[in-house]
Scaffold this motif. Structure first.
Motif, PDB file in Angstrom:
ATOM      1  N   PRO A 168      -8.584 -48.659 -75.645  1.00  0.00           N
ATOM      2  CA  PRO A 168      -7.284 -48.176 -75.173  1.00  0.00           C
ATOM      3  C   PRO A 168      -6.440 -49.313 -74.588  1.00  0.00           C
ATOM      4  N   PHE A 169      -5.163 -49.094 -74.537  1.00  0.00           N
ATOM      5  CA  PHE A 169      -4.220 -50.035 -73.937  1.00  0.00           C
ATOM      6  C   PHE A 169      -4.556 -50.241 -72.467  1.00  0.00           C
ATOM      7  N   ARG A 170      -4.478 -51.501 -72.016  1.00  0.00           N
ATOM      8  CA  ARG A 170      -4.753 -51.841 -70.622  1.00  0.00           C
ATOM      9  C   ARG A 170      -3.579 -52.620 -70.039  1.00  0.00           C
ATOM     10  N   PRO A 171      -3.418 -52.584 -68.714  1.00  0.00           N
ATOM     11  CA  PRO A 171      -2.438 -53.479 -68.085  1.00  0.00           C
ATOM     12  C   PRO A 171      -2.739 -54.917 -68.473  1.00  0.00           C
ATOM     13  N   GLY A 172      -1.723 -55.652 -68.829  1.00  0.00           N
ATOM     14  CA  GLY A 172      -1.895 -57.006 -69.307  1.00  0.00           C
ATOM     15  C   GLY A 172      -1.760 -57.127 -70.813  1.00  0.00           C
ATOM     16  N   ASP A 173      -1.782 -55.980 -71.528  1.00  0.00           N
ATOM     17  CA  ASP A 173      -1.632 -55.984 -72.984  1.00  0.00           C
ATOM     18  C   ASP A 173      -0.167 -55.998 -73.416  1.00  0.00           C
ATOM     19  N   GLU A 174       0.751 -55.877 -72.463  1.00  0.00           N
ATOM     20  CA  GLU A 174       2.154 -55.639 -72.813  1.00  0.00           C
ATOM     21  C   GLU A 174       2.740 -56.726 -73.714  1.00  0.00           C
ATOM     22  N   ARG A 175       2.578 -57.977 -73.337  1.00  0.00           N
ATOM     23  CA  ARG A 175       3.216 -59.062 -74.093  1.00  0.00           C
ATOM     24  C   ARG A 175       2.625 -59.189 -75.496  1.00  0.00           C
ATOM     25  N   ALA A 176       1.324 -59.040 -75.617  1.00  0.00           N
ATOM     26  CA  ALA A 176       0.702 -59.113 -76.941  1.00  0.00           C
ATOM     27  C   ALA A 176       1.175 -57.965 -77.821  1.00  0.00           C
ATOM     28  N   ALA A 177       1.275 -56.762 -77.236  1.00  0.00           N
ATOM     29  CA  ALA A 177       1.751 -55.610 -78.006  1.00  0.00           C
ATOM     30  C   ALA A 177       3.204 -55.797 -78.411  1.00  0.00           C
ATOM     31  N   TYR A 178       3.992 -56.373 -77.521  1.00  0.00           N
ATOM     32  CA  TYR A 178       5.398 -56.656 -77.847  1.00  0.00           C
ATOM     33  C   TYR A 178       5.501 -57.589 -79.042  1.00  0.00           C
ATOM     34  N   ARG A 179       4.788 -58.700 -78.999  1.00  0.00           N
ATOM     35  CA  ARG A 179       4.864 -59.664 -80.102  1.00  0.00           C
ATOM     36  C   ARG A 179       4.380 -59.035 -81.411  1.00  0.00           C
TER      37      ARG A 179
END
Length: 308
Positions: A168-179
Motif C-alpha cells: 500500500p501507499f505510504r507517507p514518503g511515496d508522494e514524489r515517486a508517485a508524482y514522477r
C-alpha cells in the motif's frame, strides 16, 4: 480586468468571479446537476477545491458565477488554461439562456487569453448541452467512459510478476508517485502538472485512500501505482490514476495493482469500484478484460476560435 460576456445576462441574474471560499457552494451546484442527470453525485468537494487552486487559473478573469435574485448560485463557468471550459446550470434554471450566455463568455475569455481552440466535456446523456454546443459549431473528438466493477465477494489478488513487490501507499511515496504518474500521462495530457497541483488532486485530498492505493516496486524503484479516493455517501471506491513505467508494461503489473485496490475497497465495505478512461489511451479493452463495464460515457467537443 473584469469578466465580460458578449451579450447581456438574462434578466433576474447577476454574475461575479469565483473565490476559493465558494468551493462548497459550487459543489452543491455541480451535485444538483449530476443528481438530475445521473441520479447520483460523483464529484466530491475536494475536486472543486483543487480545481480552484489550479496554477494558471486566474479566478478574477477565468471564472464566473451566476446568482439568482435570492442570492442562490444557479450557474458557473471557468476556462482552464484558455483551452478547456466547464459550465454547469442548475436544473431549475435551464431553458432561460444561461448556458448560451456562459458559453459565449467562455469563448470570449479563451480568445482574450490567446487560445485558438476551446473544448468542453459533456455527458452523452445531456442532449440539451450537446445540441447547444453543436449549434455553436463544436464537434466531437474524444470519448470518455466511466467504468465500474461490482464486487459482491472479496476479489482475489494474483501474485505480482517475478521481481516485483506490491504494498500500500505510504507517507514518503508522494514524489515517486508524482514522477511515475506524470511520466505515464505525458503521452496524452497537454501539459505536465507541477507537484503541488498534482498533489491537490490526489494525495492531499481529504478522500485519498492510501490503503486502496497500491504501489509496485522493482527493487527500490516504484514502477507502478494506483491512486484511489473514497466516494463519500456511497458504497463505491474510485480510482483516480493507474500508471506503470514504460519499461515495465505488459507484464501484468497494472492488473495486479487494480485487483489489490478492488480487494482493499471491498475490505472497507465498498462493493463497487469505478474509474474513468478515454479513447486516446486505448485502455478500454484492458479494463473490460478485468471485468469492468461501461456505466456511462462523455464526449469532448471542440471548436476553433479563429475569426471570432
Amino acid at each position: 480586468m473584469p469578466n465580460l460576456a458578449p451579450q447581456q445576462l438574462p434578466a433576474g441574474y447577476r454574475n461575479r468571479s469565483a473565490t476559493t471560499v465558494d468551493a462548497q457552494e459550487i459543489h452543491r451546484l455541480v451535485a444538483a446537476c449530476e443528481r438530475e442527470l445521473h441520479g447520483r453525485v460523483d464529484t466530491d468537494p475536494g475536486a472543486i477545491v483543487a480545481d480552484l487552486a489550479m496554477p494558471g487559473l486566474d479566478l478574477a478573469v477565468d471564472t464566473l458565477l451566476v446568482h439568482d435574485s435570492a442570492g442562490e448560485l444557479v450557474a458557473r463557468a471557468w476556462v482552464k488554461g484558455g483551452r478547456r471550459a466547464e459550465i454547469d446550470v442548475h436544473p431549475g434554471h435551464r431553458g432561460r439562456g444561461l448556458g448560451r450566455w456562459l458559453l459565449d463568455w467562455a469563448e470570449l475569455r479563451a480568445c482574450q487569453s490567446g487560445s485558438e481552440r476551446l473544448a468542453q466535456t459533456v455527458s452523452d446523456e445531456d442532449r440539451a448541452a450537446i445540441d447547444l454546443l453543436r449549434s455553436h459549431g463544436y464537434g466531437p473528438f474524444v470519448t470518455q467512459w466511466l467504468l465500474a466493477i461490482a464486487m459482491p465477494t472479496e476479489p482475489t489478488v494474483p501474485e505480482p510478476p517475478a521481481g516485483i513487490t506490491v504494498r500500500p501507499f505510504r507517507p514518503g511515496d508522494e514524489r515517486a508517485a508524482y514522477r511515475l504518474t506524470e511520466d505515464a500521462f505525458d503521452e496524452w495530457q497537454k501539459r505536465r502538472k507541477s507537484y503541488d497541483e498534482w498533489a491537490r488532486h490526489t494525495v492531499e485530498r481529504a478522500t485519498f485512500a492510501p490503503a486502496a492505493s497500491p504501489a509496485a516496486f522493482a527493487g527500490d524503484h516504484m514502477v507502478g501505482a494506483v491512486l484511489s479516493v473514497r466516494t463519500p455517501g456511497t458504497d463505491e471506491g474510485y480510482i483516480e490514476r493507474v500508471a506503470v513505467r514504460h519499461d515495465h508494461r505488459n507484464r501484468g503489473i497494472a492488473g495486479t495493482l487494480l485487483q489489490y485496490a478492488y480487494r482493499s475497497f471491498h475490505q472497507q465495505g465498498q462493493r463497487t469500484c469505478t474509474l474513468w478512461t478515454h479513447s486516446e489511451t486505448g485502455a478500454l479493452p484492458f479494463y473490460e478484460r478485468l471485468g469492468m463495464t461501461v456505466r456511462r460515457s462523455s464526449t469532448v467537443y471542440g471548436k476553433p476560435l479563429t475569426g471570432r
